[in-house]
Design an enzyme around this catalytic site. Structure first.
Site, short mmCIF file in Angstrom:
data_model
loop_
_atom_site.label_atom_id
_atom_site.label_comp_id
_atom_site.label_asym_id
_atom_site.label_seq_id
_atom_site.Cartn_x
_atom_site.Cartn_y
_atom_site.Cartn_z
N GLU A 260 0.84 -1.20 0.00
CA GLU A 260 0.00 0.00 0.00
C GLU A 260 0.87 1.25 0.00
O GLU A 260 1.93 1.26 0.65
CB GLU A 260 -0.93 0.01 1.22
CG GLU A 260 -1.94 -1.13 1.21
CD GLU A 260 -2.90 -1.09 2.40
OE1 GLU A 260 -2.79 -0.17 3.23
OE2 GLU A 260 -3.75 -1.99 2.50
N HIS A 278 -8.14 1.15 1.76
CA HIS A 278 -7.92 1.01 3.21
C HIS A 278 -8.79 2.02 3.97
O HIS A 278 -8.29 2.84 4.76
CB HIS A 278 -6.45 1.21 3.56
CG HIS A 278 -6.06 0.49 4.83
ND1 HIS A 278 -4.82 -0.07 5.03
CD2 HIS A 278 -6.75 0.23 5.98
CE1 HIS A 278 -4.76 -0.62 6.22
NE2 HIS A 278 -5.92 -0.47 6.81
#
Length: 525
Positions: A260, A278
């Site tokens: 990420e 997220h």
């Protein structure tokens, strides 16, 4: 006046709390690692979310840093061992965003069931493909919850309200707690075989990494849908892609990814995949909660020395710390030993303090035992929330003090009762500060624990030691120390071996294949 740097976006109210409590505060977000290194030495505290990477290299420049506060649960972005080594307290806010994350999982389940993102894109493009988006109802479907802790139990509660049948896999979920939640406790293979939807709410550990891979997916029913709002590494994405391509998995909804920010991913661009960046904890209420909590906790520590929700030290005064330090290490070893051998649901933990140990403030020691015991399964457990987690999961915890010393002037004994058995392990201090294991499962043994240990339970028969030594030699594993104990001649025996390196699964299988070996496990301390 203590000084704190806020390096990630937090609610403005956090700054107000710091300043109200006498803590000077600077807000500088979006700093590069090099920029942060240049200024971190001026600060006593660092407040972060997930963007700032608190690495060992950064901490080498943080000569004045005393506390790191993570506004949220996960501390993947913080090198906790490096912080501990430098005497820096690491705190998080484990309960501030649980409801938000659980609601996001439910939202993704709805979106996946009714193909909402794809239908939205199609409709806004001027199409009217009503027959293309034939979804499924949630009512009457079976939801499999992997990890039924704080967040997972909220998801289960909401799903029960949606009239779903909820089954849960969690080694620490007691039968009584399952009844209270209205879920059926099952083993993982049973969950995979029965669930129409699978949602993940477990931490990322060595035991859970790639929990959902090709082997696991092959056990699921055709048409299963998978939701992950926990950690990206729980799913092996190439195996999930193959299962989606084959049609065995009907869809997946992912809020987390192994890397990420996830700018590119093999699962992107598919109508059968719902992806969000997220967002599990991304609500106004959750961000406000965790920001206020981390500001309060850090302020208390910097101004009064109070410790709350610390991952790497117990709640205790400075005077007690020096006296308890060797006992803390012993408690951590005993709990970690028992925790790494525990594979089924915990029902009870009894901690007995004997001799000199009985006169101590044992609450921090009990918290350390519980933390180490639960840590192999729960990455969010710490010395503050471990007792709370045990209460939530109906794990009975008891302390016993025996003032009169027995064979040792001071002794701590940890007895763990699981769904299958009861095991105990006891330890003492040699020379007042050197932890030693002195008994394992009623077998007397004096052993010092190292970073890598091999635990073997075997029948006391001739040839075992030679076979074990030969197996280690053939695997080029060097033995540092070797400890043996037995209950009676010819009966059960225990071997505890310190080795110089981690043991692979292949080596462990070779050990288990030795005649008369009943159990073999790799332990780390």
């Amino acid at each position: 006046m203590p000084r704190v740097l806020i390096s990630d976006a937090l609610s403005p109210r956090a700054v107000e709390i710091f300043r109200e409590r006498g803590v000077d505060t600077d807000v500088m977000t979006g700093l590069t690692p090099d920029d942060l290194k240049k200024i971190i030495g001026k600060y006593d505290g660092l407040a972060v979310r997930s963007a700032t990477k608190v690495t060992k290299a950064l901490l080498e420049h943080a000569e004045n840093l005393k506390v790191i506060g993570r506004a949220g649960i996960g501390v993947d972005n913080i090198d906790v061992p490096a912080a501990t080594q430098r005497g820096i307290v690491v705190m998080n806010t484990p309960f501030g965003n649980s409801i938000t994350t659980a609601e996001h999982a439910i939202a993704l389940m709805f979106a996946l069931a009714r193909q909402l993102p794809a239908a939205d894109r199609s409709t806004q493009a001027g199409k009217w493909e009503k027959s293309r988006f034939m979804g499924v109802e949630l009512t009457g479907k079976t939801l499999g919850v992997i990890g039924c802790g704080n967040i997972g139990s909220i998801v289960a509660d909401r799903a029960v309200g949606l009239k779903m049948k909820v089954i849960a896999y969690d080694p620490f979920l007691s039968a009584e707690r399952a009844v209270t939640l209205g879920v059926e406790k099952v083993e993982l293979d049973d969950l995979l075989a029965r669930a129409d939807f699978v949602t993940l709410h477990t931490p990322l550990t060595d035991a859970t990494r790639h929990l959902i891979d090709a082997k696991a997916l092959a056990k699921t029913k055709k048409g299963v849908r998978i939701i992950n709002c926990a950690r990206g590494g729980l799913i092996l994405e190439e195996d999930l892609k193959a299962a989606l391509d084959s049609g065995h998995v009907a869809g997946a909804a992912l809020d987390v990814f192994p890397v990420e920010p996830a700018k590119e991913n093999a699962l992107f661009g598919r109508d059968d995949v719902v992806a969000t960046p997220h967002l599990g904890a991304a609500t106004t209420e959750a961000q406000e909660n965790v920001a206020l909590q981390v500001a309060e906790q850090m302020s208390d520590y910097l101004t009064t020395g109070a410790v709350t929700n610390a991952l790497n030290m117990p709640s205790l005064s400075a005077e007690e710390a020096a006296r308890l330090k060797p006992y803390m290490r012993l408690a951590e070893q005993l709990g970690g030993f028992a925790g790494q051998l525990t594979t089924t649901g915990l029902k009870a933990v009894e901690i007995s303090y004997e001799g000199h140990a009985a006169a101590l403030n044992v609450k921090p020691l009990t918290a350390i035992v519980l933390t180490a015991l639960l840590a192999p399964q729960l990455d969010t457990v710490n010395m503050v929330n471990a007792p709370v987690i045990c209460r939530e999961r109906d794990i009975r915890v008891s302390e016993t003090r025996i003032a009169e010393p027995g064979n040792y002037h001071t002794l701590i004994r940890v007895t763990v009762t699981t769904e299958r058995r009861t095991r105990s392990i006891a330890g003492t201090l040699f020379g007042g500060d050197r932890p030693r294991i002195v008994e394992i499962e009623a077998v007397p043994m004096e052993a010092e624990l190292g970073p890598h240990m091999l635990f073997v339970r075997n029948k006391d028969k001739p040839g075992f030691i030679g076979n074990l030594g030969r197996t280690m030699g053939e695997a080029e594993i060097n033995i540092a120390t070797f400890h043996l104990g037995r209950a009676a001649p010819g009966g059960d025996a225990i071997c505890l071996v310190q080795v110089d390196q981690a043991l692979s699964d292949d080596v462990l299988e070779c050990v288990r294949a030795i005649p008369n070996v009943l159990q073999a496990r790799s332990l780390r301390f």
